[in-house]
Motif scaffolding. Structure first.
Motif, PDB file in Angstrom:
ATOM      1  N   LEU A 190       0.808  -1.216   0.000  1.00  0.00           N
ATOM      2  CA  LEU A 190       0.000   0.000   0.000  1.00  0.00           C
ATOM      3  C   LEU A 190       0.843   1.268   0.000  1.00  0.00           C
ATOM      4  O   LEU A 190       0.330   2.348  -0.274  1.00  0.00           O
ATOM      5  N   TRP A 191       2.115   1.149   0.323  1.00  0.00           N
ATOM      6  CA  TRP A 191       2.929   2.343   0.462  1.00  0.00           C
ATOM      7  C   TRP A 191       2.936   3.195  -0.796  1.00  0.00           C
ATOM      8  O   TRP A 191       2.875   4.415  -0.723  1.00  0.00           O
ATOM      9  N   GLN A 192       3.030   2.560  -1.936  1.00  0.00           N
ATOM     10  CA  GLN A 192       3.010   3.317  -3.186  1.00  0.00           C
ATOM     11  C   GLN A 192       1.624   3.351  -3.822  1.00  0.00           C
ATOM     12  O   GLN A 192       1.363   4.172  -4.694  1.00  0.00           O
ATOM     13  N   ALA A 193       0.734   2.482  -3.330  1.00  0.00           N
ATOM     14  CA  ALA A 193      -0.613   2.429  -3.904  1.00  0.00           C
ATOM     15  C   ALA A 193      -1.394   3.708  -3.645  1.00  0.00           C
ATOM     16  O   ALA A 193      -2.221   4.116  -4.460  1.00  0.00           O
ATOM     17  N   TYR A 194      -1.132   4.360  -2.501  1.00  0.00           N
ATOM     18  CA  TYR A 194      -1.827   5.617  -2.208  1.00  0.00           C
ATOM     19  C   TYR A 194      -1.661   6.618  -3.348  1.00  0.00           C
ATOM     20  O   TYR A 194      -2.630   7.149  -3.885  1.00  0.00           O
ATOM     21  N   GLY A 195      -0.404   6.878  -3.698  1.00  0.00           N
ATOM     22  CA  GLY A 195      -0.140   7.869  -4.735  1.00  0.00           C
ATOM     23  C   GLY A 195      -0.651   7.445  -6.094  1.00  0.00           C
ATOM     24  O   GLY A 195      -1.207   8.254  -6.834  1.00  0.00           O
ATOM     25  N   LEU A 196      -0.485   6.163  -6.422  1.00  0.00           N
ATOM     26  CA  LEU A 196      -0.938   5.674  -7.727  1.00  0.00           C
ATOM     27  C   LEU A 196      -2.453   5.781  -7.855  1.00  0.00           C
ATOM     28  O   LEU A 196      -2.975   6.247  -8.883  1.00  0.00           O
ATOM     29  N   MET A 197      -3.178   5.346  -6.819  1.00  0.00           N
ATOM     30  CA  MET A 197      -4.640   5.397  -6.890  1.00  0.00           C
ATOM     31  C   MET A 197      -5.158   6.834  -6.856  1.00  0.00           C
ATOM     32  O   MET A 197      -6.129   7.165  -7.538  1.00  0.00           O
ATOM     33  N   LYS A 198      -4.508   7.675  -6.087  1.00  0.00           N
ATOM     34  CA  LYS A 198      -4.925   9.083  -6.066  1.00  0.00           C
ATOM     35  C   LYS A 198      -4.802   9.697  -7.456  1.00  0.00           C
ATOM     36  O   LYS A 198      -5.711  10.379  -7.936  1.00  0.00           O
ATOM     37  N   ASP A 199      -3.655   9.438  -8.113  1.00  0.00           N
ATOM     38  CA  ASP A 199      -3.453   9.979  -9.458  1.00  0.00           C
ATOM     39  C   ASP A 199      -4.485   9.428 -10.439  1.00  0.00           C
ATOM     40  O   ASP A 199      -4.949  10.144 -11.332  1.00  0.00           O
ATOM     41  N   ARG A 200      -4.835   8.150 -10.280  1.00  0.00           N
ATOM     42  CA  ARG A 200      -5.780   7.532 -11.211  1.00  0.00           C
ATOM     43  C   ARG A 200      -7.213   8.044 -11.005  1.00  0.00           C
ATOM     44  O   ARG A 200      -8.000   8.108 -11.951  1.00  0.00           O
ATOM     45  N   LEU A 201      -7.550   8.390  -9.769  1.00  0.00           N
ATOM     46  CA  LEU A 201      -8.925   8.785  -9.456  1.00  0.00           C
ATOM     47  C   LEU A 201      -9.171  10.283  -9.610  1.00  0.00           C
ATOM     48  O   LEU A 201     -10.295  10.699  -9.907  1.00  0.00           O
ATOM     49  N   LEU A 202      -8.146  11.084  -9.411  1.00  0.00           N
ATOM     50  CA  LEU A 202      -8.312  12.534  -9.455  1.00  0.00           C
ATOM     51  C   LEU A 202      -8.790  12.992 -10.830  1.00  0.00           C
ATOM     52  O   LEU A 202      -8.266  12.576 -11.866  1.00  0.00           O
ATOM     53  N   GLY A 203      -9.806  13.821 -10.832  1.00  0.00           N
ATOM     54  CA  GLY A 203     -10.346  14.364 -12.074  1.00  0.00           C
ATOM     55  C   GLY A 203     -11.373  13.483 -12.757  1.00  0.00           C
ATOM     56  O   GLY A 203     -11.946  13.863 -13.788  1.00  0.00           O
ATOM     57  N   LYS A 204     -11.640  12.309 -12.179  1.00  0.00           N
ATOM     58  CA  LYS A 204     -12.555  11.362 -12.816  1.00  0.00           C
ATOM     59  C   LYS A 204     -14.022  11.647 -12.449  1.00  0.00           C
ATOM     60  O   LYS A 204     -14.331  12.188 -11.399  1.00  0.00           O
ATOM     61  N   THR A 205     -14.898  11.243 -13.352  1.00  0.00           N
ATOM     62  CA  THR A 205     -16.317  11.190 -13.051  1.00  0.00           C
ATOM     63  C   THR A 205     -16.586   9.915 -12.263  1.00  0.00           C
ATOM     64  O   THR A 205     -15.679   9.100 -12.036  1.00  0.00           O
ATOM     65  N   ARG A 206     -17.836   9.693 -11.898  1.00  0.00           N
ATOM     66  CA  ARG A 206     -18.162   8.467 -11.165  1.00  0.00           C
ATOM     67  C   ARG A 206     -17.861   7.234 -12.016  1.00  0.00           C
ATOM     68  O   ARG A 206     -17.238   6.273 -11.541  1.00  0.00           O
ATOM     69  N   ASP A 207     -18.285   7.253 -13.265  1.00  0.00           N
ATOM     70  CA  ASP A 207     -18.019   6.114 -14.147  1.00  0.00           C
ATOM     71  C   ASP A 207     -16.527   5.955 -14.398  1.00  0.00           C
ATOM     72  O   ASP A 207     -16.007   4.835 -14.447  1.00  0.00           O
ATOM     73  N   GLY A 208     -15.841   7.089 -14.548  1.00  0.00           N
ATOM     74  CA  GLY A 208     -14.408   7.030 -14.790  1.00  0.00           C
ATOM     75  C   GLY A 208     -13.664   6.448 -13.606  1.00  0.00           C
ATOM     76  O   GLY A 208     -12.724   5.662 -13.768  1.00  0.00           O
ATOM     77  N   ALA A 209     -14.086   6.807 -12.401  1.00  0.00           N
ATOM     78  CA  ALA A 209     -13.448   6.274 -11.197  1.00  0.00           C
ATOM     79  C   ALA A 209     -13.671   4.774 -11.073  1.00  0.00           C
ATOM     80  O   ALA A 209     -12.778   4.027 -10.680  1.00  0.00           O
ATOM     81  N   ALA A 210     -14.862   4.324 -11.419  1.00  0.00           N
ATOM     82  CA  ALA A 210     -15.172   2.893 -11.330  1.00  0.00           C
ATOM     83  C   ALA A 210     -14.342   2.074 -12.309  1.00  0.00           C
ATOM     84  O   ALA A 210     -14.113   0.884 -12.082  1.00  0.00           O
ATOM     85  N   ALA A 211     -13.861   2.715 -13.375  1.00  0.00           N
ATOM     86  CA  ALA A 211     -13.142   1.995 -14.423  1.00  0.00           C
ATOM     87  C   ALA A 211     -11.633   1.978 -14.231  1.00  0.00           C
ATOM     88  O   ALA A 211     -10.932   1.300 -14.984  1.00  0.00           O
ATOM     89  N   VAL A 212     -11.104   2.696 -13.230  1.00  0.00           N
ATOM     90  CA  VAL A 212      -9.644   2.740 -13.095  1.00  0.00           C
ATOM     91  C   VAL A 212      -9.115   1.382 -12.652  1.00  0.00           C
ATOM     92  O   VAL A 212      -9.799   0.616 -11.976  1.00  0.00           O
ATOM     93  N   ASP A 213      -7.878   1.074 -13.047  1.00  0.00           N
ATOM     94  CA  ASP A 213      -7.260  -0.200 -12.699  1.00  0.00           C
ATOM     95  C   ASP A 213      -6.809  -0.197 -11.244  1.00  0.00           C
ATOM     96  O   ASP A 213      -6.327   0.815 -10.717  1.00  0.00           O
ATOM     97  N   ALA A 214      -6.936  -1.345 -10.598  1.00  0.00           N
ATOM     98  CA  ALA A 214      -6.408  -1.526  -9.254  1.00  0.00           C
ATOM     99  C   ALA A 214      -4.892  -1.596  -9.310  1.00  0.00           C
ATOM    100  O   ALA A 214      -4.313  -1.954 -10.331  1.00  0.00           O
ATOM    101  N   VAL A 215      -4.238  -1.253  -8.212  1.00  0.00           N
ATOM    102  CA  VAL A 215      -2.788  -1.337  -8.128  1.00  0.00           C
ATOM    103  C   VAL A 215      -2.393  -2.777  -7.825  1.00  0.00           C
ATOM    104  O   VAL A 215      -2.913  -3.392  -6.892  1.00  0.00           O
ATOM    105  N   SER A 216      -1.504  -3.319  -8.636  1.00  0.00           N
ATOM    106  CA  SER A 216      -1.061  -4.694  -8.447  1.00  0.00           C
ATOM    107  C   SER A 216      -0.455  -4.870  -7.060  1.00  0.00           C
ATOM    108  O   SER A 216       0.364  -4.070  -6.621  1.00  0.00           O
ATOM    109  N   GLY A 217      -0.857  -5.934  -6.363  1.00  0.00           N
ATOM    110  CA  GLY A 217      -0.381  -6.196  -5.019  1.00  0.00           C
ATOM    111  C   GLY A 217      -1.213  -5.545  -3.945  1.00  0.00           C
ATOM    112  O   GLY A 217      -1.048  -5.839  -2.764  1.00  0.00           O
ATOM    113  N   ALA A 218      -2.095  -4.638  -4.340  1.00  0.00           N
ATOM    114  CA  ALA A 218      -2.974  -3.960  -3.388  1.00  0.00           C
ATOM    115  C   ALA A 218      -4.393  -3.956  -3.938  1.00  0.00           C
ATOM    116  O   ALA A 218      -5.099  -2.952  -3.885  1.00  0.00           O
ATOM    117  N   THR A 219      -4.783  -5.092  -4.487  1.00  0.00           N
ATOM    118  CA  THR A 219      -6.080  -5.173  -5.171  1.00  0.00           C
ATOM    119  C   THR A 219      -7.235  -4.896  -4.232  1.00  0.00           C
ATOM    120  O   THR A 219      -8.156  -4.132  -4.558  1.00  0.00           O
TER     121      THR A 219
END
Length: 761
Positions: A190-219
């Motif tokens: 999870l140490w790096q998953a925070y930043g990766l998921m934040k970057d992937r979710l920021l600026g997204k709509t609801r549908d866009g957020a639901a479609a982002v990929d999970a971080v490997s190892g922190a599914t």
């Protein structure tokens, strides 16, 4: 007649550096309110809540409706509120204020129905297309929601939505007590998953957020965050599906005293399962096999009662206190499950002050969830506004723990805050001031701010070099009085009757000037530094009076610069309102002991200069502009880095949530004979070097080491990769082929943990 200062200072002034370098327009105190690992098992993502496609029909009667919320002596209401339950057309009353009449009630937190704005009424040209105006699906604002709970806690997200998109996001990974953990206390993946998921979710709509990929190892955590975001969007719907009352899934709640945690499972609006877990003093679950006979009996009685009656469950004789705690925990779980959560407050950390006096003031740092106090820390500050800790009055020190317990048990629900927590005998004044500080912190958390930018009352302000103390009276956003006091060279306040005739003249001039012109008052000729200190103290007082939560927590934070094979540099930084009010700098050896005058002469000479420069700079950014001291460039840079890292530790919301600062850090064993140097890159410990020290803290040469010491050194250093998580960078444990190696490796592990603590955010 003295003019009143109209409080119209801009937010930029309040938050700007004030260490004798103020250059601001006439006082204007109108401040805009701030809107506010490798995992053990991966679980499939929970199905996002379905989105309504049309305006729903009338609400049917819920199968399991929210029931009254308990408080320690009576059941609290289903949704916490300031003083009255808000409705869609009524405004909830603002938190009552101890020092002034109640302010005007804020707007209701319930989202109004969507409205359609008609197109501009102009005559269309022949080729113009009809204008279609889409319904505003989501209400702008800040929303908090949690994913499904499991044995390690749950994921959460606080997002700000604007125009249907995520404009800011804070990802949470909670402990069983449902308070956000430090990143490094979670799974390493999870140490790096925070930043990766934040970057992937920021600026997204609801549908866009639901479609982002999970971080490997922190599914599991990635999917938990996505579910949290989806639920936050559901709560933000302008028009909600009134057929849906609860989110399907497992929801966790905790009572404020940390005695019980409850998992409540809802399916199709029905409560289908309740699990009750006793908790230990660290806020973790007690395993069932470790239950005492009393805990086992209590769980067996409480769980079926909650499943049958929810918060209306009746206590079993002899278990009244356990039932109260468990019912509070169930209520919390239920609030996390309710889609239309109408809490008037935004979850998070808030800090505020009580009534100031010439001897100091009280401060409370609190954490709010679902409109409820779930954590509180109380402080007694001296007249320099720095925490006195154990040096405060003995009765006040003794009162801290019982007052904290009373606030958590009795003051948990601000809806009942008119029932003030009883003061502690012998510390009545401080008890009342703590009550007031908690109340004001709650007002800072309001989703819809109460009227006025400032609390009414008396507030203290001190410049960051402790030359001037101001006691400022504020009423209806106007300064109505100022009392100026001066500190002596010994750091103690000079009594009014001990001031010299010249000092009395300065005080009188400063008092009238501040009342007339605020921070734009003219300097006293020959006393420009004193004048600047008075202006800074006024800014500090008004910041303390502000209803806006600042960026940094107050307090003392310790951090280190980058280490090398001779040691490292340390900074103890005390902050108030984001300004440096005290700083102590050290050059420490490989054993982490201050070298004092035994350090390099250039460094010994540089430390006082840098201390004065950092204090004068006053801010995080200002310190980085300080010039390095000639002859001590490396230490100057390292100490500036240490100050910046101290600020990083003080952030209320971490700008870059990570387990560790990048850099080079050292730690030592308890006996100070083993040193480990850890390199951190991209938030992950990747390389380690082992040093063995003599009793003076000097590094022993390779030919002085025993076979066991060499074996341990070889094992730790050979497993450094330089690019991925070090073998001993996560939950290190002792190792060895014989007792001698095991003994040495145990000390090395102590040093590794010490280094990681130094590197920790």
């Amino acid at each position: 007649m003295k003019k009143l200062i109209s409080l119209t200072v801009s937010a930029a002034i309040l938050l700007a550096p004030f260490a004798y370098t103020l250059n601001v327009p006439a006082i204007n105190l109108k401040v805009d309110a701030v809107s506010a690992a490798s995992e053990e098992a991966d679980a499939p993502a929970a199905k996002p809540t379905a989105k309504p496609t049309a305006k729903p029909a009338a609400t049917p009667k819920a199968t399991a409706k929210p029931v009254a919320t308990p408080k320690p002596t009576a059941k609290p209401t289903a949704t916490p509120k300031p003083t009255a339950k808000p409705t869609a057309t009524a405004k909830p009353a603002a938190t009552p204020k101890a020092t002034a009449a109640p302010v005007a009630t804020p707007k209701a937190t319930a989202a109004p129905a969507a409205t359609v704005v008609p197109a501009e009424t102009v005559k269309p040209v022949a080729t113009a297309k009809p204008v279609t105006v889409n319904e505003n699906v989501y209400q702008d604002g800040v929303y908090v929601a949690y994913g499904d709970a499991y044995s390690k806690g749950t994921e959460g997200a606080k997002i700000e939505i604007k125009d249907g998109k995520i404009t800011s996001i804070e990802l949470l990974r909670t402990s069983p007590k449902l308070i956000d953990r430090d990143a490094r206390n979670n799974y390493s993946a999870l140490w790096q998953a925070y930043g990766l998921m934040k970057d992937r979710l920021l600026g997204k709509t609801r549908d866009g957020a639901a479609a982002v990929d999970a971080v490997s190892g922190a599914t599991r955590s990635s999917n938990g965050w996505k579910l949290s975001v989806d639920r936050a969007f559901e709560r933000a719907l302008t028009v909600k599906d009134t057929n849906a009352v609860y989110f399907d899934g497992v929801h966790m709640g905790v009572d404020p005293t940390g005695k019980y945690s409850v998992f409540a499972t809802y399916e199709s609006n029905k409560l289908t399962d309740v699990k009750v877990y006793p908790m230990n003093s660290a806020g973790d679950f007690i395993e069932e096999k470790a239950y005492t006979a009393e805990q086992a009996a209590a769980v067996a009685a409480i769980a079926p009662a909650l499943l049958a009656k929810g918060t209306e469950a009746q206590p079993v004789a002899g278990l009244e206190a356990d039932f109260i705690a468990a019912i509070n925990a169930f209520w919390d779980a239920e609030q996390n499950a309710i889609i239309n959560n109408t809490s008037a407050y935004v979850d998070g950390f808030y800090s505020s002050y009580g009534t100031a006096r010439s001897v100091g003031v009280e401060r409370a740092d609190i954490v709010i969830r679902n409109g409820k106090l779930v954590d509180v820390k109380l402080f007694r500050l001296g007249n320099n506004l720095i925490d006195r800790g154990a040096t405060a009055y003995a009765e006040v020190v003794k009162a801290n723990a019982p007052m904290t317990a009373k606030l958590l048990a009795n003051g948990s629900y601000i809806a009942n805050y008119d029932e003030k927590v009883d003061g502690i005998s012998g510390a009545t004044e401080s008890s009342h001031s703590w009550n007031q500080a908690v109340e004001r912190a709650f007002e800072k958390a309001l989703k819809v701010p109460a009227e006025g930018q400032y609390f009414d009352g008396k507030f203290a302000g001190v410049d960051n070099q402790s030359k001037v103390l101001l006691l400022v009276d504020v009423d209806a956003d106007a300064v109505t009085g100022i009392k100026v006091s001066l500190f002596g060279a010994d750091g103690k306040l000079i009594a009014d009757d001990k001031l010299s005739a010249e000092q009395k003249g300065w005080v009188a001039t400063l008092t009238s000037g501040l009342l007339e012109k605020g921070v734009q008052m003219a300097d006293i000729t020959g006393q420009e530094a004193l004048s600047a200190a008075a202006k800074a103290a006024l800014t500090d007082a008004l910041t303390n009076a502000s209803k806006v939560q600042g960026t940094y927590k107050d307090g003392t934070f310790t951090a280190f610069g980058d280490a090398y094979d001779k040691g490292t540099n340390r900074a103890d930084v005390t902050l108030r309102n984001g300004k440096i009010v005290n700083v102590a700098l050290y050059r420490v050896g490989m054993n982490l002991v201050d070298r004092g005058n035994a350090a390099y002469p250039e460094v010994v000479k540089a430390i006082p200069q840098l201390t004065a420069s950092f204090l004068a700079a006053g801010t995080r950014e200002g310190v980085q502009e300080v010039d390095a001291v000639s002859g001590a460039t490396s230490s100057s840079v390292a100490l500036k880095t240490a100050v910046d890292r101290a600020y990083g530790k003080a952030e209320v919301v971490e700008a870059n949530k990570a387990a560790y600062f990048d850099g080079i850090f050292i730690g030592v064993s308890a006996d100070k004979l083993v040193n480990v140097m850890v390199n951190v890159e991209y938030g992950v410990p990747v390389k380690m070097l082992v040093y063995y020290l003599d009793k003076n803290g000097s590094v022993r040469t390779i030919n002085q080491l025993t076979d066991a010491e060499l074996a341990v050194k070889g094992e730790i250093e050979s497993t450094s990769t330089g690019y991925s998580l070090h073998k001993y960078g996560y939950r290190p444990a002792a190792f060895g082929k014989n007792d001698a190696e095991k003994e040495i490796s145990a000390k090395a592990v102590e040093a590794i943990k010490s280094a990681l603590e130094s590197a920790g955010k």
